[in-house]
Scaffold this motif. Structure first.
Motif, PDB file in Angstrom:
ATOM      1  N   ASP A 182      84.435  24.119  32.899  1.00 50.06           N
ATOM      2  CA  ASP A 182      85.658  24.683  33.843  1.00 50.06           C
ATOM      3  C   ASP A 182      85.450  25.833  34.505  1.00 50.06           C
ATOM      4  O   ASP A 182      85.766  26.192  35.695  1.00 50.06           O
ATOM      5  CB  ASP A 182      86.899  24.682  32.871  1.00 50.06           C
ATOM      6  N   VAL A 183      84.522  26.771  33.749  1.00 50.81           N
ATOM      7  CA  VAL A 183      84.179  28.020  34.603  1.00 50.81           C
ATOM      8  C   VAL A 183      83.394  27.774  35.693  1.00 50.81           C
ATOM      9  O   VAL A 183      83.556  28.423  36.787  1.00 50.81           O
ATOM     10  CB  VAL A 183      83.575  29.049  33.563  1.00 50.81           C
ATOM     11  N   ILE A 184      82.221  27.001  35.579  1.00 48.59           N
ATOM     12  CA  ILE A 184      81.492  26.883  36.643  1.00 48.59           C
ATOM     13  C   ILE A 184      82.003  25.828  37.724  1.00 48.59           C
ATOM     14  O   ILE A 184      81.629  26.162  38.863  1.00 48.59           O
ATOM     15  CB  ILE A 184      79.933  26.155  36.004  1.00 48.59           C
ATOM     16  N   LEU A 185      82.662  24.962  37.414  1.00 47.52           N
ATOM     17  CA  LEU A 185      83.513  24.239  38.471  1.00 47.52           C
ATOM     18  C   LEU A 185      84.323  25.490  39.194  1.00 47.52           C
ATOM     19  O   LEU A 185      84.567  25.133  40.491  1.00 47.52           O
ATOM     20  CB  LEU A 185      84.307  23.123  37.845  1.00 47.52           C
ATOM     21  N   GLY A 186      85.183  26.351  38.502  1.00 46.17           N
ATOM     22  CA  GLY A 186      86.037  27.179  39.273  1.00 46.17           C
ATOM     23  C   GLY A 186      84.829  28.219  39.989  1.00 46.17           C
ATOM     24  O   GLY A 186      85.539  28.449  41.320  1.00 46.17           O
ATOM     25  N   ILE A 187      83.818  28.400  39.832  1.00 46.17           N
ATOM     26  CA  ILE A 187      82.920  29.381  40.557  1.00 46.17           C
ATOM     27  C   ILE A 187      82.534  28.721  41.831  1.00 46.17           C
ATOM     28  O   ILE A 187      82.560  29.206  42.590  1.00 46.17           O
ATOM     29  CB  ILE A 187      81.622  29.868  39.541  1.00 46.17           C
ATOM     30  N   ILE A 188      82.228  27.372  41.458  1.00 46.12           N
ATOM     31  CA  ILE A 188      81.783  26.417  42.783  1.00 46.12           C
ATOM     32  C   ILE A 188      82.899  26.470  43.686  1.00 46.12           C
ATOM     33  O   ILE A 188      82.774  26.523  44.923  1.00 46.12           O
ATOM     34  CB  ILE A 188      81.094  25.336  42.228  1.00 46.12           C
ATOM     35  N   ARG A 189      84.133  26.209  43.078  1.00 48.60           N
ATOM     36  CA  ARG A 189      85.214  26.023  43.923  1.00 48.60           C
ATOM     37  C   ARG A 189      85.446  27.376  44.829  1.00 48.60           C
ATOM     38  O   ARG A 189      85.717  27.087  45.950  1.00 48.60           O
ATOM     39  CB  ARG A 189      86.562  25.487  43.221  1.00 48.60           C
ATOM     40  N   ARG A 190      85.396  28.475  44.131  1.00 46.99           N
ATOM     41  CA  ARG A 190      85.840  29.670  44.718  1.00 46.99           C
ATOM     42  C   ARG A 190      84.745  30.013  45.818  1.00 46.99           C
ATOM     43  O   ARG A 190      84.854  30.345  46.909  1.00 46.99           O
ATOM     44  CB  ARG A 190      85.708  30.735  43.731  1.00 46.99           C
ATOM     45  N   LEU A 191      83.520  29.655  45.551  1.00 44.86           N
ATOM     46  CA  LEU A 191      82.183  30.366  46.431  1.00 44.86           C
ATOM     47  C   LEU A 191      81.812  28.975  47.244  1.00 44.86           C
ATOM     48  O   LEU A 191      81.005  29.292  48.181  1.00 44.86           O
ATOM     49  CB  LEU A 191      81.248  30.798  45.605  1.00 44.86           C
ATOM     50  N   GLY A 192      82.167  27.882  46.980  1.00 44.51           N
ATOM     51  CA  GLY A 192      81.861  26.803  47.821  1.00 44.51           C
ATOM     52  C   GLY A 192      80.400  26.140  47.443  1.00 44.51           C
ATOM     53  O   GLY A 192      79.677  26.773  46.734  1.00 44.51           O
ATOM     54  N   ASN A 293      82.282  16.219  46.281  1.00 50.49           N
ATOM     55  CA  ASN A 293      81.350  17.229  45.891  1.00 50.49           C
ATOM     56  C   ASN A 293      81.787  18.028  44.806  1.00 50.49           C
ATOM     57  O   ASN A 293      83.119  18.258  44.736  1.00 50.49           O
ATOM     58  CB  ASN A 293      80.966  18.121  47.230  1.00 50.49           C
ATOM     59  N   PRO A 294      81.066  18.785  44.311  1.00 53.61           N
ATOM     60  CA  PRO A 294      81.555  19.601  43.001  1.00 53.61           C
ATOM     61  C   PRO A 294      82.460  20.706  43.307  1.00 53.61           C
ATOM     62  O   PRO A 294      83.213  21.282  42.528  1.00 53.61           O
ATOM     63  CB  PRO A 294      80.249  19.887  42.296  1.00 53.61           C
ATOM     64  N   GLY A 295      82.584  21.065  44.502  1.00 56.41           N
ATOM     65  CA  GLY A 295      83.420  22.093  44.906  1.00 56.41           C
ATOM     66  C   GLY A 295      84.914  21.570  45.025  1.00 56.41           C
ATOM     67  O   GLY A 295      85.873  22.528  45.168  1.00 56.41           O
ATOM     68  N   GLN A 296      85.004  20.413  45.162  1.00 58.77           N
ATOM     69  CA  GLN A 296      86.401  19.765  45.409  1.00 58.77           C
ATOM     70  C   GLN A 296      86.968  19.450  43.993  1.00 58.77           C
ATOM     71  O   GLN A 296      86.875  18.483  43.503  1.00 58.77           O
ATOM     72  CB  GLN A 296      86.240  18.571  46.165  1.00 58.77           C
ATOM     73  N   SER A 297      87.561  20.766  43.732  1.00 61.54           N
ATOM     74  CA  SER A 297      88.192  20.500  42.007  1.00 61.54           C
ATOM     75  C   SER A 297      89.590  20.787  42.194  1.00 61.54           C
ATOM     76  O   SER A 297      89.763  21.809  42.901  1.00 61.54           O
ATOM     77  CB  SER A 297      87.193  20.952  41.186  1.00 61.54           C
TER      78      SER A 297
END
Ligand code: SF4
Length: 468
Positions: A182-192, A293-297
């Protein structure tokens, strides 16, 4: 002068600066597998070259291996050919191969750390994008293409562009039901998904420091999904405790000396960064990807975004909603799934299997769901069986498979069919990733996959009493 771990490792491995601005970097460890190597070895052969440092090269087989019936020859002729080529190439070059009979075979990013091959301060390359996983140990590790595999085989060096460093500090305590995924998905969502282009990500902050090595590997594994070339965590006592006694780690006095050197390779407290980002870990909730894509969470209890959203959020939302068959504003929870997959180099370590097992213990997979657990390596599978996890999964209606990449990218018989939706603990939800051009992937933590398998639809793992 103060420096980041990246700078220290980079400098320690620099052979020379090239006129084009790149660095010729010595590679301490080259991990190879059956998919990206046959052509590289052929290119070497065509030029009459050998493998420069066979002792720094280790092979395993993971992408194409069937996970149900692993008898040779494989039924899939192409898979059999690939494995035979790797066997022949390793034999001829004097490279150690951890094959299906070795007891150590598994996904390349699981076995490296497990065997103590992955060590702090190293440079590591592998013909697979998720090589960033090894950065969890304070190594500088990156995925490479086939021609670069050839280069490393021939010279043990790579020509690399310089990298900037973004420090990502995660603060606070994670809530119940929230995991490294959840943390890494959150990071990718925030930074793209492209936010990390040109960067190495240094993960820091008390949330990361509190994480186990398995959790740090999950974080670093998906750095590439955020566009970063590499991701790492500074080595600390957690790292050293994990390393101690591993087969290829230094032993005895050499281990203590190695620890002293590894400590020195960590970023200095006053090192300068090209960018610094803070994330509030305590606000993260169980997360599920809804797109392609993994940023779309979204958080499991959050509505899906609208195509009208501006900026990078808005880009590609309409296409993703159409492909997935979702509507803006709907919740991801309640989405009926067809397949549940616990596996991949992101989340198929023993601790991942334990978390999934906790959720399903005493429960049963929904009748319409096909559920499989694919351990990351033979040792993970064996350790899980010793703990009785296999029984928990089998009793709950999961299939218990042999080690491999499996449905992460479906280069073996484990594939989605048609428009099936898969709750998956893997790392990529691209169109067609799981073997069906129209198949749909929802990325989430192993515990959330287990919860979805039981409910037959996406649910919030926190609603299951013993979820975490
Ligand atoms: S599990 Fe998936 S991402 Fe990891 S090495 Fe295998 S195919 Fe690549």
């Amino acid at each position: 002068m103060s420096a980041t771990l990246l700078q220290k490792v980079w400098d320690a491995h620099t052979v020379r600066r090239l006129p084009n601005g790149q660095t010729q970097l010595f590679i301490g460890l080259h991990l190879i597998h059956e998919v990206t190597t046959p052509q590289a070895f052929d290119m070497l052969r065509a030029r009459g070259w050998g493998v420069r440092f066979p002792e720094r090269t280790i092979g395993t087989v993971d992408h194409i291996v069937p996970t149900l019936d692993q008898r040779r020859p494989f039924l899939d002729v192409m898979a059999e050919d690939m494995l035979s080529a790797l066997e022949r190439n390793c034999r001829e070059a004097g490279v150690r191969l951890l094959d299906l009979t070795s007891g150590a075979q598994g996904i390349v990013h699981v076995i490296g750390p497990e065997l103590g091959l992955t060590q702090p301060g190293m440079t590591i390359a592998c013909g697979d994008s998720h090589t960033s996983t090894h950065g969890a140990f304070g190594a500088v590790a990156f995925g490479i293409g086939t021609s670069q595999v050839r280069d490393v085989l021939a010279s043990q060096c790579l020509a690399m562009d310089p990298l900037k460093v973004r420090r990502i500090r995660v603060r606070g305590r994670l809530s119940r039901g929230v995991y490294a995924k959840d943390v890494i998905l959150g990071i990718i969502r925030r930074l793209g998904v492209n936010g990390g282009v040109g960067y190495a990500y240094e993960y820091a902050g008390e949330t990361i420091e509190r994480m186990t090595m398995d959790e740090r590997m999950t974080i670093c594994n998906m750095s590439i999904e955020g566009g970063a070339r590499a991701g790492y965590v500074n080595p600390d006592q957690v790292t050293f405790d994990y390393m101690r006694g591993r087969k290829f780690a230094p032993q005895g006095d050499a281990f203590e000396s190695a620890c002293a050197w590894w400590k020195r390779m960590a970023s200095d407290p006053d090192a300068a960064y090209d960018d610094d980002v803070e994330i509030d870990g305590s606000s993260i909730r169980p997360t599920v990807t809804w797109g392609i894509n993994p940023g779309q969470s979204v958080y499991v209890d959050e509505p899906l975004p609208s195509a009208a959203a501006g900026g990078s959020e808005g880009a590609g939302i309409g296409e993703a909603l159409d492909f997935m068959g979702f509507r803006a504003g709907q919740r991801i929870s309640g989405t009926r799934i067809d397949v549940a997959f616990v596996g991949s180099c992101t989340n198929a370590r023993l601790s991942d299997l334990r978390e999934a097992a906790k959720v399903i213990r005493g429960r049963h997979v929904a009748p319409h769901v096909r559920a499989l657990v694919v351990p990351g390596s033979q040792p993970v599978r064996l350790a899980a069986e010793r703990e009785g996890l296999d029984r928990i999964f089998l009793d709950a209606g999961f299939e218990w498979r042999g080690a491999g990449c499996s449905m992460c990218l479906a280069m073996n018989p484990d594939k989605l069919e048609g428009r099936e939706i898969c709750a998956s603990s893997s790392n990529r939800n691209f169109k067609g990733r799981q073997g069906s051009p129209t198949g749909r992937t929802l990325l989430m933590s192993p515990a959330m996959v287990a919860a979805a398998a039981v409910a037959g639809e996406v649910v919030d793992v926190r609603e299951l009493a013993d979820g975490h």
